[in-house]
Design a protein around this motif. Structure first.
Motif, PDB file in Angstrom:
ATOM      1  N   VAL A 257       8.518   6.976   9.012  1.00  0.00           N
ATOM      2  CA  VAL A 257       9.512   6.811   7.956  1.00  0.00           C
ATOM      3  C   VAL A 257       9.797   5.331   7.765  1.00  0.00           C
ATOM      4  N   TRP A 258       9.895   4.922   6.510  1.00  0.00           N
ATOM      5  CA  TRP A 258      10.199   3.530   6.177  1.00  0.00           C
ATOM      6  C   TRP A 258      11.473   3.457   5.333  1.00  0.00           C
TER       7      TRP A 258
ATOM      8  N   VAL B 289      12.632   3.902  -0.067  1.00  0.00           N
ATOM      9  CA  VAL B 289      12.153   4.626   1.115  1.00  0.00           C
ATOM     10  C   VAL B 289      10.709   5.055   0.900  1.00  0.00           C
ATOM     11  N   SER B 290      10.024   5.284   1.998  1.00  0.00           N
ATOM     12  CA  SER B 290       8.653   5.786   1.937  1.00  0.00           C
ATOM     13  C   SER B 290       8.330   6.465   3.261  1.00  0.00           C
ATOM     14  N   ALA B 291       7.216   7.188   3.300  1.00  0.00           N
ATOM     15  CA  ALA B 291       6.831   7.893   4.526  1.00  0.00           C
ATOM     16  C   ALA B 291       5.325   8.094   4.554  1.00  0.00           C
TER      17      ALA B 291
ATOM     18  N   ARG C 292       0.816  -1.208   0.000  1.00  0.00           N
ATOM     19  CA  ARG C 292       0.000   0.000   0.000  1.00  0.00           C
ATOM     20  C   ARG C 292       0.855   1.265   0.000  1.00  0.00           C
ATOM     21  N   LEU C 293       2.113   1.147   0.425  1.00  0.00           N
ATOM     22  CA  LEU C 293       2.976   2.319   0.529  1.00  0.00           C
ATOM     23  C   LEU C 293       3.473   2.775  -0.839  1.00  0.00           C
TER      24      LEU C 293
ATOM     25  N   SER D 253       9.037  -8.030   4.741  1.00  0.00           N
ATOM     26  CA  SER D 253       7.869  -7.401   4.135  1.00  0.00           C
ATOM     27  C   SER D 253       7.784  -7.707   2.644  1.00  0.00           C
ATOM     28  N   THR D 254       6.665  -7.309   2.073  1.00  0.00           N
ATOM     29  CA  THR D 254       6.492  -7.286   0.623  1.00  0.00           C
ATOM     30  C   THR D 254       6.158  -5.853   0.246  1.00  0.00           C
TER      31      THR D 254
END
Length: 310
Positions: A173-174, A161-163, A143-144, A251-252
């Protein structure tokens, strides 16, 4: 008999002349027409001479006295200067070495090819995926909106990266890293080879990957638009820049955007409001930097140099 000895000597002379002719042809061939690197690995005296020349080019500590003498004789017969630099030039001219990066690889024992068992293991993975050891606990994070930010020409997309914006002005923060253990188990040929290499290495003409490219650039790589296995790390940053919580696990994910640093800077400057995830990451970084400076951290900025070979 004298006749037999003469015939034997003539045959030896002919073989030697043919070997030197091969050497001369290789040296005189234009750069794009050099023989393959294995051309002189033919089990003859010429192979021993070329190997001695390589050892001589690597410098003291990498050659025997016999190899040094053989290399000097080789260079003398070619009419070349005697020295390690001349030996390197000759190896490049022969097509044995591609350039001076070979010197660093050899001196530090950097492997430039994969052993056959590792290649066979890689081919097997490409046709038959092994069971996922983390299938029961792997978190679905598709979903990110994930951004993979790499340099030009990157073939192994190994991180993203994602947020996310949270209530109270907080930011989650990812950081996602390609999960090599999804494909390579302990005790396998690829795991042993990866342990010996430690990491992928980059040099002006390309990359020396930790895993064979069919695995590193296809199976493991976080290819945009495809669900991929990763190890993800997340932390919640509050308005002061402090970390409130964190989580690490398998994760996926699905990378939605792949871009270079320059492209990301342009996206943020020219398309404000369209890339919420990137803007949140910038804000989280600002908060963390300000907090670190308040705590006494030093802000040292140095120029970054990038070499590109055309």
């Amino acid at each position: 008999s004298f006749a037999a000895d003469a015939a034997s000597q003539a045959a030896a002379d002919s073989e030697r002349d043919a070997a030197w002719a091969r050497v001369g042809e290789a040296i005189n061939a234009p750069p794009g027409s050099k023989p393959p690197r294995t051309y002189f690995l033919d089990g003859t005296v010429t192979q021993l001479r070329v190997e001695a020349l390589e050892a001589y080019a690597l410098g003291d500590g990498n050659r025997t006295s016999a190899q040094r003498a053989s290399a000097i004789d080789f260079l003398s017969r070619l009419g070349a200067k005697i020295g390690e630099r001349s030996a390197m030039d000759t190896l490049v001219a022969l097509g044995r070495w591609r350039g001076y990066e070979e010197l660093a690889f050899a001196r530090h024992d950097v492997p430039t090819a994969f052993p056959s068992d590792a290649l066979e293991h890689a081919a097997q993975l490409a046709t038959e995926a092994p069971p996922d050891p983390d299938c029961d606990v792997r978190k679905d994070l598709t979903r990110l909106r994930c951004y993979a930010i790499d340099g030009e020409g990157t073939v192994e997309v190994d991180d993203a990266v994602s947020a996310e914006a949270l209530p109270g002005g907080k930011i989650r923060v990812w950081v996602h890293v390609a999960d090599a253990t999804r494909w390579v188990g302990l005790g396998t040929p690829l795991e042993a080879e990866a342990e010996s290499r430690g990491a992928s290495g980059y040099y002006p003409l390309g990359v020396l990957p930790m895993f064979p490219l069919p695995v590193a650039a296809r199976l493991m790589s976080l290819t945009p638009g495809e669900p991929k296995c990763a190890v993800s790390v997340t932390a919640v940053i509050d308005e002061s820049g402090a970390t409130e919580e964190y989580w690490v696990g398998t994760s996926t994910i699905r990378v939605t955007t792949a871009a270079t640093e320059g492209e990301v800077i342009k996206m943020l400057a020219e398309e404000p409001g369209r890339h919420e995830g990137l803007e949140l990451l910038v804000e989280a970084a600002r908060r963390r930097r300000e907090l670190r400076l308040k705590r006494g951290a030093m802000d040292v900025r140095t120029p970054e140099a990038t070499a590109r070979v055309f």
